[in-house]
Design an enzyme around this catalytic site. Sequence first.
Site, PDB file in Angstrom:
ATOM      1  N   ASP A  48       0.844  -1.197   0.000  1.00  0.00           N
ATOM      2  CA  ASP A  48       0.000   0.000   0.000  1.00  0.00           C
ATOM      3  C   ASP A  48       0.881   1.250   0.000  1.00  0.00           C
ATOM      4  O   ASP A  48       1.652   1.475   0.945  1.00  0.00           O
ATOM      5  CB  ASP A  48      -0.874  -0.040   1.264  1.00  0.00           C
ATOM      6  CG  ASP A  48      -1.844   1.124   1.352  1.00  0.00           C
ATOM      7  OD1 ASP A  48      -1.618   2.170   0.706  1.00  0.00           O
ATOM      8  OD2 ASP A  48      -2.836   0.989   2.088  1.00  0.00           O
ATOM      9  N   ASP A  70      -7.781   4.203  -8.841  1.00  0.00           N
ATOM     10  CA  ASP A  70      -9.137   3.636  -8.883  1.00  0.00           C
ATOM     11  C   ASP A  70     -10.148   4.748  -8.595  1.00  0.00           C
ATOM     12  O   ASP A  70     -10.037   5.449  -7.589  1.00  0.00           O
ATOM     13  CB  ASP A  70      -9.265   2.527  -7.837  1.00  0.00           C
ATOM     14  CG  ASP A  70      -8.361   1.343  -8.169  1.00  0.00           C
ATOM     15  OD1 ASP A  70      -8.425   0.842  -9.305  1.00  0.00           O
ATOM     16  OD2 ASP A  70      -7.562   0.950  -7.306  1.00  0.00           O
ATOM     17  N   GLU A 142      -5.339   4.465 -18.974  1.00  0.00           N
ATOM     18  CA  GLU A 142      -5.618   5.646 -19.792  1.00  0.00           C
ATOM     19  C   GLU A 142      -6.163   5.207 -21.152  1.00  0.00           C
ATOM     20  O   GLU A 142      -7.150   5.759 -21.644  1.00  0.00           O
ATOM     21  CB  GLU A 142      -4.334   6.460 -19.984  1.00  0.00           C
ATOM     22  CG  GLU A 142      -4.522   7.615 -20.965  1.00  0.00           C
ATOM     23  CD  GLU A 142      -3.313   8.526 -21.035  1.00  0.00           C
ATOM     24  OE1 GLU A 142      -2.265   8.168 -20.490  1.00  0.00           O
ATOM     25  OE2 GLU A 142      -3.441   9.610 -21.611  1.00  0.00           O
TER      26      GLU A 142
HETATM   27  C1  LIG Z   1      -7.067   1.832 -12.216  1.00  0.00           C
HETATM   28  S1  LIG Z   1      -5.516   1.058 -11.932  1.00  0.00           S
HETATM   29  C2  LIG Z   1      -4.372   2.099 -12.797  1.00  0.00           C
HETATM   30  C3  LIG Z   1      -3.052   1.446 -13.024  1.00  0.00           C
HETATM   31  C4  LIG Z   1      -2.043   2.281 -13.805  1.00  0.00           C
HETATM   32  N1  LIG Z   1      -1.610   3.458 -13.047  1.00  0.00           N
HETATM   33  C5  LIG Z   1      -2.575   2.674 -15.149  1.00  0.00           C
HETATM   34  O1  LIG Z   1      -2.852   3.862 -15.366  1.00  0.00           O
HETATM   35  O2  LIG Z   1      -2.712   1.789 -16.038  1.00  0.00           O
HETATM   36  C6  LIG Z   1      -5.213   1.501 -10.249  1.00  0.00           C
HETATM   37  C7  LIG Z   1      -4.090   0.701  -9.650  1.00  0.00           C
HETATM   38  O3  LIG Z   1      -3.769   1.236  -8.356  1.00  0.00           O
HETATM   39  C8  LIG Z   1      -3.430   0.168  -7.500  1.00  0.00           C
HETATM   40  N2  LIG Z   1      -3.633   0.672  -6.132  1.00  0.00           N
HETATM   41  C9  LIG Z   1      -4.791   1.069  -5.582  1.00  0.00           C
HETATM   42  N3  LIG Z   1      -4.604   1.508  -4.321  1.00  0.00           N
HETATM   43  C10 LIG Z   1      -3.271   1.393  -4.085  1.00  0.00           C
HETATM   44  C11 LIG Z   1      -2.451   1.673  -2.960  1.00  0.00           C
HETATM   45  N4  LIG Z   1      -2.966   2.171  -1.839  1.00  0.00           N
HETATM   46  N5  LIG Z   1      -1.132   1.439  -3.059  1.00  0.00           N
HETATM   47  C12 LIG Z   1      -0.600   0.930  -4.205  1.00  0.00           C
HETATM   48  N6  LIG Z   1      -1.319   0.644  -5.312  1.00  0.00           N
HETATM   49  C13 LIG Z   1      -2.646   0.871  -5.242  1.00  0.00           C
HETATM   50  C14 LIG Z   1      -4.358  -0.957  -7.926  1.00  0.00           C
HETATM   51  O4  LIG Z   1      -3.847  -2.212  -7.553  1.00  0.00           O
HETATM   52  C15 LIG Z   1      -4.418  -0.767  -9.428  1.00  0.00           C
HETATM   53  O5  LIG Z   1      -3.433  -1.544 -10.081  1.00  0.00           O
END
Ligand SMILES: C[S@@+](CC[C@H](N)C(=O)[O-])C[C@H]1O[C@@H](n2cnc3c(N)ncnc32)[C@H](O)[C@@H]1O
Length: 160
Positions: A48, A70, A142
Amino acid sequence: MGDATAAMAAADPDRGFLGVEVHTPGIGNLLALVGEQHLTNVRVAHGDAMELVHRIDEQSLDAVHVFFPDPWPKARHHKRRLIQPSNVALLRDRLRPGGVLHCATDWPEYAESMAETLDAAPGLRRLPATAEPHARPKTKFEKRGADAGRPISDLRYART
Ligand SMILES: C[S@@+](CC[C@H](N)C(=O)[O-])C[C@H]1O[C@@H](n2cnc3c(N)ncnc32)[C@H](O)[C@@H]1O
């Protein structure tokens, strides 16, 4: 999946990059890219990001990139969003003065909420939209948002 992190690190070899992700396949893919491209300026953390942030020195980062977090579109889930005042304060404190917090999203309502939160955050100054708002590698999410016809918002703030 780490493609954007690997591309940014390859383009800026004198700077260190730390990728943080909870999704194990994303970690694996980034490590594979790092190996294939012989990148020596990337560290990868599995967990995290908001827990890891406490182990990063204040005023030590040139930039924090939060690309397509997210969106948690349901109102009852908004509290799970990464960009909220308490997290923004923690991230801001890790930036050196002049360092940049760069957020991007394909969810217009989240973009509005991000702008409201970031505009109100002490110690951050909004940077004008650049002529090239997409001067960063395109990420997987994106592309997914753009294919669905959603507009892409980039919000950049400098630590004062
Ligand atoms: C919607 S995806 C976007 C991934 C990437 N940045 C992209 O644009 O393709 C959001 C990502 O954030 C990660 N994520 C969500 N909360 C997180 C946290 N607290 N720490 C690390 N990663 C996190 C999720 O596992 C997911 O892979």
